[in-house]
Scaffold this motif. Structure first.
Motif, mmCIF file in Angstrom:
data_model
loop_
_atom_site.group_PDB
_atom_site.id
_atom_site.type_symbol
_atom_site.label_atom_id
_atom_site.label_comp_id
_atom_site.label_asym_id
_atom_site.label_seq_id
_atom_site.Cartn_x
_atom_site.Cartn_y
_atom_site.Cartn_z
ATOM 1 N N LYS A 4 13.077 8.467 10.492
ATOM 2 C CA LYS A 4 11.605 8.812 10.675
ATOM 3 C C LYS A 4 11.271 9.805 9.597
ATOM 4 O O LYS A 4 10.122 9.351 9.010
ATOM 5 N N ARG A 5 11.803 10.666 8.945
ATOM 6 C CA ARG A 5 11.658 11.420 7.853
ATOM 7 C C ARG A 5 11.656 10.633 6.697
ATOM 8 O O ARG A 5 10.603 10.909 5.805
ATOM 9 N N THR A 6 12.348 9.547 6.477
ATOM 10 C CA THR A 6 12.166 8.845 5.056
ATOM 11 C C THR A 6 11.037 7.966 5.279
ATOM 12 O O THR A 6 10.311 7.832 4.288
ATOM 13 N N ASP A 7 10.582 7.368 6.449
ATOM 14 C CA ASP A 7 9.345 6.770 6.657
ATOM 15 C C ASP A 7 8.266 7.456 6.281
ATOM 16 O O ASP A 7 7.289 7.002 5.440
ATOM 17 N N ARG A 9 8.114 10.140 4.302
ATOM 18 C CA ARG A 9 8.181 10.502 3.009
ATOM 19 C C ARG A 9 7.546 9.315 2.185
ATOM 20 O O ARG A 9 6.695 9.401 1.217
ATOM 21 N N LEU A 10 8.355 8.084 2.408
ATOM 22 C CA LEU A 10 7.730 6.805 1.765
ATOM 23 C C LEU A 10 6.322 6.564 1.990
ATOM 24 O O LEU A 10 5.625 6.167 1.072
ATOM 25 N N ALA A 11 5.832 6.819 3.184
ATOM 26 C CA ALA A 11 4.304 6.535 3.364
ATOM 27 C C ALA A 11 3.316 7.581 2.650
ATOM 28 O O ALA A 11 2.380 7.090 2.035
ATOM 29 N N TRP A 15 1.136 6.540 -0.236
ATOM 30 C CA TRP A 15 -0.314 6.824 -0.202
ATOM 31 C C TRP A 15 -0.667 7.587 -1.583
ATOM 32 O O TRP A 15 -1.990 7.160 -2.348
ATOM 33 N N GLU A 16 0.027 8.510 -2.115
ATOM 34 C CA GLU A 16 -0.133 9.255 -3.050
ATOM 35 C C GLU A 16 -0.400 8.220 -4.391
ATOM 36 O O GLU A 16 -1.186 8.521 -5.309
ATOM 37 N N SER A 17 0.389 7.286 -4.588
ATOM 38 C CA SER A 17 0.420 6.457 -5.635
ATOM 39 C C SER A 17 -0.804 5.645 -5.582
ATOM 40 O O SER A 17 -1.344 5.261 -6.472
ATOM 41 N N LEU A 18 -1.352 5.088 -4.362
ATOM 42 C CA LEU A 18 -2.369 4.292 -4.357
ATOM 43 C C LEU A 18 -3.808 5.175 -4.706
ATOM 44 O O LEU A 18 -4.526 4.608 -5.344
#
Length: 154
Positions: A4-7, A9-11, A15-18
């Motif tokens: 869940k922590r990786t999910d 972080r990846l989300a 979002w930051e990249s978008l």
């Protein structure tokens, strides 16, 4: 297995990249010499009205632009004063006001739209057609999920 922590972080990284891509592209688009008759935020209002091609309530216009209700109201006032928008009474609710593009507003929207469309095409040329299709699919999926979660409005 992804935790869940990786999910999360990846989300957040996605979002930051978008948001970074959006910010940089918007800045680049805004610096183009095409914005004589309207700025980018004003164009967003004109474009939103042009897409629907019918008079709209401000709350409906607001759903298509990145402006608060008070900022949109002030902008609409300015666009009406400049002759790009027109107001009319809602025939179904005499208390409500609708806005629509004037003939001059339609002309400005078309001219800016062609130039802005070329700029967008140039900026996104780094993506292959399949990548553009995937980008559209992914962003549409996010939009549809938010719309499904939104409370119904009367």
């Amino acid at each position: 297995m992804i935790s869940k922590r990786t999910d999360i972080r990846l989300a957040n990284e996605a979002w930051e990249s978008l948001m970074t891509a959006y910010s940089r592209l918007s800045s680049d688009f805004g610096s183009e010499p095409i914005w004589n008759d309207a700025n980018m935020r004003e164009y967003d209002v004109l474009y939103t009205l042009a897409k629907r091609d019918e008079p709209m309530r401000l709350c409906d216009v607001q759903s298509g632009v990145l402006l608060s209700q008070p900022a949109l109201s002030r902008m609409v006032d300015r666009l009406v004063t400049r002759g790009l928008l027109e107001r009319e009474t809602d025939p179904h609710d005499g208390r409500a006001v609708l806005v629509r593009l004037s003939e001059e507003g339609k002309r400005v929207q078309r001219e800016l739209g062609r130039a802005h469309g070329r700029d967008i095409g140039e900026a996104l040329r780094v993506l292959e057609p399949e990548e553009l299709t995937e980008l559209k699919r992914l962003t549409q999926k996010l939009i549809e999920a938010r719309e499904a979660d939104a409370p119904a409005q009367d």
